[in-house]
Design a protein around this motif. Sequence first.
Motif, PDB file in Angstrom:
ATOM      1  N   ASN A   1      -8.105  12.899   1.570  1.00  0.00           N
ATOM      2  CA  ASN A   1      -7.433  14.139   1.987  1.00  0.00           C
ATOM      3  C   ASN A   1      -6.302  14.521   1.037  1.00  0.00           C
ATOM      4  O   ASN A   1      -5.195  14.850   1.467  1.00  0.00           O
ATOM      5  N   ASP A   2      -6.551  14.467  -0.264  1.00  0.00           N
ATOM      6  CA  ASP A   2      -5.595  14.796  -1.328  1.00  0.00           C
ATOM      7  C   ASP A   2      -4.420  13.818  -1.428  1.00  0.00           C
ATOM      8  O   ASP A   2      -3.455  14.078  -2.132  1.00  0.00           O
ATOM      9  N   ILE A   3      -4.457  12.709  -0.719  1.00  0.00           N
ATOM     10  CA  ILE A   3      -3.420  11.683  -0.801  1.00  0.00           C
ATOM     11  C   ILE A   3      -3.966  10.531  -1.640  1.00  0.00           C
ATOM     12  O   ILE A   3      -5.056  10.020  -1.366  1.00  0.00           O
ATOM     13  N   VAL A   4      -3.223  10.126  -2.662  1.00  0.00           N
ATOM     14  CA  VAL A   4      -3.622   8.995  -3.498  1.00  0.00           C
ATOM     15  C   VAL A   4      -3.113   7.715  -2.844  1.00  0.00           C
ATOM     16  O   VAL A   4      -1.914   7.588  -2.578  1.00  0.00           O
ATOM     17  N   ILE A   5      -4.002   6.788  -2.557  1.00  0.00           N
ATOM     18  CA  ILE A   5      -3.651   5.513  -1.942  1.00  0.00           C
ATOM     19  C   ILE A   5      -3.741   4.435  -3.022  1.00  0.00           C
ATOM     20  O   ILE A   5      -4.782   4.282  -3.662  1.00  0.00           O
TER      21      ILE A   5
ATOM     22  N   ILE B   1       0.866  -1.171   0.000  1.00  0.00           N
ATOM     23  CA  ILE B   1       0.000   0.000   0.000  1.00  0.00           C
ATOM     24  C   ILE B   1       0.907   1.227   0.000  1.00  0.00           C
ATOM     25  O   ILE B   1       1.723   1.411   0.897  1.00  0.00           O
ATOM     26  N   PHE B   2       0.764   2.033  -1.056  1.00  0.00           N
ATOM     27  CA  PHE B   2       1.579   3.230  -1.212  1.00  0.00           C
ATOM     28  C   PHE B   2       0.681   4.454  -1.135  1.00  0.00           C
ATOM     29  O   PHE B   2      -0.397   4.475  -1.721  1.00  0.00           O
ATOM     30  N   GLY B   3       1.126   5.457  -0.424  1.00  0.00           N
ATOM     31  CA  GLY B   3       0.420   6.737  -0.379  1.00  0.00           C
ATOM     32  C   GLY B   3       1.268   7.796  -1.061  1.00  0.00           C
ATOM     33  O   GLY B   3       2.441   7.948  -0.744  1.00  0.00           O
ATOM     34  N   ILE B   4       0.678   8.487  -2.014  1.00  0.00           N
ATOM     35  CA  ILE B   4       1.385   9.555  -2.719  1.00  0.00           C
ATOM     36  C   ILE B   4       0.881  10.882  -2.167  1.00  0.00           C
ATOM     37  O   ILE B   4      -0.291  11.236  -2.332  1.00  0.00           O
TER      38      ILE B   4
ATOM     39  N   LEU C   1      12.426   4.496  -0.897  1.00  0.00           N
ATOM     40  CA  LEU C   1      11.419   3.550  -0.431  1.00  0.00           C
ATOM     41  C   LEU C   1      12.033   2.185  -0.160  1.00  0.00           C
ATOM     42  O   LEU C   1      11.719   1.522   0.814  1.00  0.00           O
ATOM     43  N   PHE C   2      12.924   1.739  -1.068  1.00  0.00           N
ATOM     44  CA  PHE C   2      13.661   0.494  -0.886  1.00  0.00           C
ATOM     45  C   PHE C   2      15.141   0.799  -1.043  1.00  0.00           C
ATOM     46  O   PHE C   2      15.519   1.748  -1.716  1.00  0.00           O
ATOM     47  N   VAL C   3      15.995  -0.013  -0.444  1.00  0.00           N
ATOM     48  CA  VAL C   3      17.431   0.245  -0.495  1.00  0.00           C
ATOM     49  C   VAL C   3      18.132  -0.745  -1.423  1.00  0.00           C
ATOM     50  O   VAL C   3      17.488  -1.514  -2.128  1.00  0.00           O
ATOM     51  N   ASN C   4      19.438  -0.743  -1.396  1.00  0.00           N
ATOM     52  CA  ASN C   4      20.309  -1.471  -2.331  1.00  0.00           C
ATOM     53  C   ASN C   4      19.885  -2.904  -2.639  1.00  0.00           C
ATOM     54  O   ASN C   4      19.417  -3.628  -1.779  1.00  0.00           O
ATOM     55  N   ASN C   5      20.117  -3.283  -3.875  1.00  0.00           N
ATOM     56  CA  ASN C   5      19.931  -4.666  -4.348  1.00  0.00           C
ATOM     57  C   ASN C   5      18.529  -5.215  -4.101  1.00  0.00           C
ATOM     58  O   ASN C   5      18.362  -6.380  -3.738  1.00  0.00           O
ATOM     59  N   THR C   6      17.528  -4.404  -4.292  1.00  0.00           N
ATOM     60  CA  THR C   6      16.153  -4.850  -4.139  1.00  0.00           C
ATOM     61  C   THR C   6      15.753  -5.642  -5.384  1.00  0.00           C
ATOM     62  O   THR C   6      15.938  -5.174  -6.496  1.00  0.00           O
ATOM     63  N   PRO C   7      15.196  -6.847  -5.218  1.00  0.00           N
ATOM     64  CA  PRO C   7      14.796  -7.635  -6.389  1.00  0.00           C
ATOM     65  C   PRO C   7      13.593  -7.011  -7.091  1.00  0.00           C
ATOM     66  O   PRO C   7      12.812  -6.278  -6.475  1.00  0.00           O
ATOM     67  N   THR C   8      13.434  -7.315  -8.365  1.00  0.00           N
ATOM     68  CA  THR C   8      12.275  -6.865  -9.123  1.00  0.00           C
ATOM     69  C   THR C   8      11.075  -7.741  -8.771  1.00  0.00           C
ATOM     70  O   THR C   8      11.183  -8.959  -8.767  1.00  0.00           O
ATOM     71  N   ILE C   9       9.968  -7.113  -8.456  1.00  0.00           N
ATOM     72  CA  ILE C   9       8.736  -7.838  -8.142  1.00  0.00           C
ATOM     73  C   ILE C   9       7.619  -7.189  -8.946  1.00  0.00           C
ATOM     74  O   ILE C   9       7.388  -5.982  -8.850  1.00  0.00           O
ATOM     75  N   ASN C  10       6.926  -7.978  -9.737  1.00  0.00           N
ATOM     76  CA  ASN C  10       5.809  -7.470 -10.529  1.00  0.00           C
ATOM     77  C   ASN C  10       4.579  -7.346  -9.646  1.00  0.00           C
ATOM     78  O   ASN C  10       4.230  -8.275  -8.918  1.00  0.00           O
ATOM     79  N   LEU C  11       3.929  -6.187  -9.722  1.00  0.00           N
ATOM     80  CA  LEU C  11       2.758  -5.914  -8.903  1.00  0.00           C
ATOM     81  C   LEU C  11       1.531  -5.691  -9.770  1.00  0.00           C
ATOM     82  O   LEU C  11       1.637  -5.235 -10.905  1.00  0.00           O
TER      83      LEU C  11
END
Length: 78
Positions: A66-70, A33-36, A47-57
């Motif tokens: 409240n003007d935040i996109v979830i 769940i990401f809030g922009i 958001l993520f640090v070094n050597n994070t694997p690719t994950i398809n979402l």
Amino acid sequence: MIEYKKLGKNIWIYGGGKLATLFLKENIIDEYIFGIIPIILGKGIPLFVNNTPTINLKLMNYYIENDIVILKYEKYRK
């Protein structure tokens, strides 16, 4: 390796990039769940640090509060 999925169910993790990356690398996150927030900082903490694997979402749901996109995503299952 600890079998984390047998230890708990519906666990909410709230933290920074280091904590999220630990769980991501263990492949134990089912939902993201990401809030922009509409602020341009110019710099910040990744958001993520070094050597994070690719994950398809796959986008499952989205809404504005409240003007935040979830954005709610699940891991893409083939």
